[in-house]
Design a protein around this motif. Structure first.
Motif, short mmCIF file in Angstrom:
data_model
loop_
_atom_site.label_atom_id
_atom_site.label_comp_id
_atom_site.label_asym_id
_atom_site.label_seq_id
_atom_site.Cartn_x
_atom_site.Cartn_y
_atom_site.Cartn_z
N ALA A 1 96.80 -33.21 -33.68
CA ALA A 1 96.59 -32.51 -34.96
C ALA A 1 97.51 -33.06 -36.04
N SER A 2 98.76 -33.39 -35.68
CA SER A 2 99.70 -33.91 -36.68
C SER A 2 99.24 -35.25 -37.23
N PHE A 3 98.65 -36.10 -36.39
CA PHE A 3 98.14 -37.39 -36.86
C PHE A 3 96.96 -37.17 -37.80
N THR B 1 102.71 -39.23 -23.68
CA THR B 1 102.49 -39.21 -25.12
C THR B 1 102.05 -37.83 -25.58
N ALA B 2 101.09 -37.24 -24.87
CA ALA B 2 100.64 -35.89 -25.25
C ALA B 2 101.78 -34.89 -25.17
N TRP B 3 102.60 -35.00 -24.12
CA TRP B 3 103.72 -34.08 -23.95
C TRP B 3 104.75 -34.26 -25.06
N MET B 4 105.05 -35.52 -25.42
CA MET B 4 106.03 -35.78 -26.46
C MET B 4 105.55 -35.29 -27.83
N VAL B 5 104.26 -35.50 -28.12
CA VAL B 5 103.72 -35.04 -29.40
C VAL B 5 103.83 -33.52 -29.50
N VAL B 6 103.47 -32.84 -28.40
CA VAL B 6 103.54 -31.37 -28.39
C VAL B 6 104.99 -30.90 -28.47
N GLY C 1 106.49 -32.11 -31.88
CA GLY C 1 105.76 -31.47 -32.95
C GLY C 1 105.15 -32.43 -33.95
N HIS C 2 105.34 -33.73 -33.74
CA HIS C 2 104.78 -34.70 -34.67
C HIS C 2 104.60 -36.02 -33.95
N TRP C 3 103.66 -36.83 -34.44
CA TRP C 3 103.32 -38.07 -33.76
C TRP C 3 104.25 -39.23 -34.06
N ARG C 4 104.88 -39.24 -35.24
CA ARG C 4 105.67 -40.42 -35.65
C ARG C 4 106.89 -40.68 -34.76
N PRO C 5 107.72 -39.67 -34.45
CA PRO C 5 108.90 -39.95 -33.60
C PRO C 5 108.54 -40.50 -32.23
N VAL C 6 107.35 -40.19 -31.73
CA VAL C 6 106.93 -40.69 -30.42
C VAL C 6 106.91 -42.22 -30.43
N LEU C 7 106.36 -42.80 -31.48
CA LEU C 7 106.30 -44.26 -31.58
C LEU C 7 107.67 -44.87 -31.80
#
Length: 358
Positions: free
Chosen positions: A35-37, A155-160, A163-169
């Motif tokens: 959702a954040s992306f 990836t799904a766990w980290m995004v959740v 709370g946002h997609w950018r720090p995952v990358l």
């Protein structure tokens, strides 16, 4: 003198390299449905498909130049540079928002990752006896499949969690830089160059003849020789057909499960993880089978048979999807595809190492 075991360290750090290679390759398939992306980046499904697919275009296009560069300048410096580059491009992907820039980052990431497996294949050839090449290759590709298997769930766990997609990358990119540092510390281009590899281990590995590095002037002649090789054309066709099927598992399967099967994100991540985990089993089984097959039937048929059986299984499993209605039935068929495709990898790597030479 008891042989040292430097070759095991080489394989271990190559497994770590393959792990982050696949984590960075696959993570975006999970991120684009977050959702954040979708709130940050307004894209159509066609644009998302292009972003996910364009990676493979540059990855394929740069295989030969990147492999040549590693032959020319050495596996250690070039693969270290490749890891650094794709890690930086992964982190930079988390800093852009427009469709053109996302495409550019994935193109650059694909180009950097292109040299990883050609370079590692040549490294295994120098560090592993002929009788163990398929198994050594299976361990490295197992590292990749562990990364690919865990990528959807992590990836799904980290995004959740974040709370946002950018720090995952950004985190994925930072992990890659750490692995690049370890790779530089551990790897040498050949056993003779490694200060920790004693004479007994070098004798165990064997002493391949010293090969003059491939010059730029010779590249055209080498490519012409490739083009005249029926075996390489057939091998390329086999890989092309196999990867058409396998690419679906790491790009569109998560979206298919969410939109067509109405599976929640975390549950879908677990399902994709299960599918790719079957590939891990296939890698290990394939390494043992390919080395046994080569001893039993000789190199020619010993490499052919595992590849033919694996392709037949994978194709049959995809056809089976047409006759299955349940979500878990589809997952079961995809899991068999994953197992069969990965079972072929060690035999394919070993074949290329057998014929590669200088």
């Amino acid at each position: 003198m008891r042989p040292t075991n430097v070759r095991a360290r080489i394989i271990a750090v190559s497994m770590a390299m393959a792990f982050i290679l696949y984590l960075d390759r696959i993570c975006l398939a999970e991120i684009v449905k977050a959702a954040s992306f979708q709130a940050d980046v307004a894209l159509t499904k066609q644009q998302i498909g292009r972003i996910l697919g364009v990676f493979f275009f540059s990855y394929a296009l740069f295989q030969v130049p990147a492999g040549w560069a590693s032959d020319r300048f050495g596996a250690r410096p070039m693969l270290t540079a490749y890891i650094v580059l794709w890690s930086l491009f992964t982190a930079l992907t988390g800093m852009v928002s427009s469709f053109p820039l996302l495409v550019a980052m994935r193109l650059l990431c694909g180009a950097a990752e292109a040299g990883a497996y050609p370079t590692t294949g040549a490294l295994i050839r120098r560090w592993t006896p002929l009788a163990g090449r398929a198994r050594a290759s299976s361990y490295v590709t197992l590292g990749g499949r562990i990364g690919g298997t865990l990528a959807p769930f992590i990836t799904a766990w980290m995004v959740v969690s974040i709370g946002h997609w950018r720090p995952v990358l950004w985190i994925d990119g930072a992990v890659g830089l750490v692995i690049a540092w370890f790779y530089w510390r551990v790897v040498r281009n050949s056993p003779a160059e490694h200060p920790d590899c004693n004479a007994a281990e070098q004798a165990l590995i064997g002493h391949p003849p010293t090969e003059k590095k491939l010059s730029t002037r010779e590249l055209g002649g080498v490519l012409a020789a490739f083009c005249r090789s029926r075996s390489l054309w057939l091998n390329a066709l086999m890989q092309f057909l196999i990867n058409i099927g396998w690419a679906f598992l790491i790009t569109w399967l998560p979206t298919y499960l969410k939109e067509q099967r109405h599976v929640e994100d975390v549950a879908g991540g677990r399902m994709v993880t299960l599918v790719l985990a079957c590939g891990m089993v296939g890698q290990l089984a394939g390494g043992v089978i390919a080395d046994w097959s080569a001893r039993r039937f000789g190199l020619k048929w010993g490499r052919r048979l595992p590849l033919a059986v694996s392709g037949t299984l994978a194709g049959s499993a995809y056809i089976g999807c047409l006759f299955v209605d349940s979500t878990m039935g589809i997952i079961g068929c995809c899991a068999l595809v994953s197992f069969a495709v990965d079972m072929a990898n060690p035999a394919n790597w070993a074949f290329l190492q057998d014929i590669g030479g200088r």
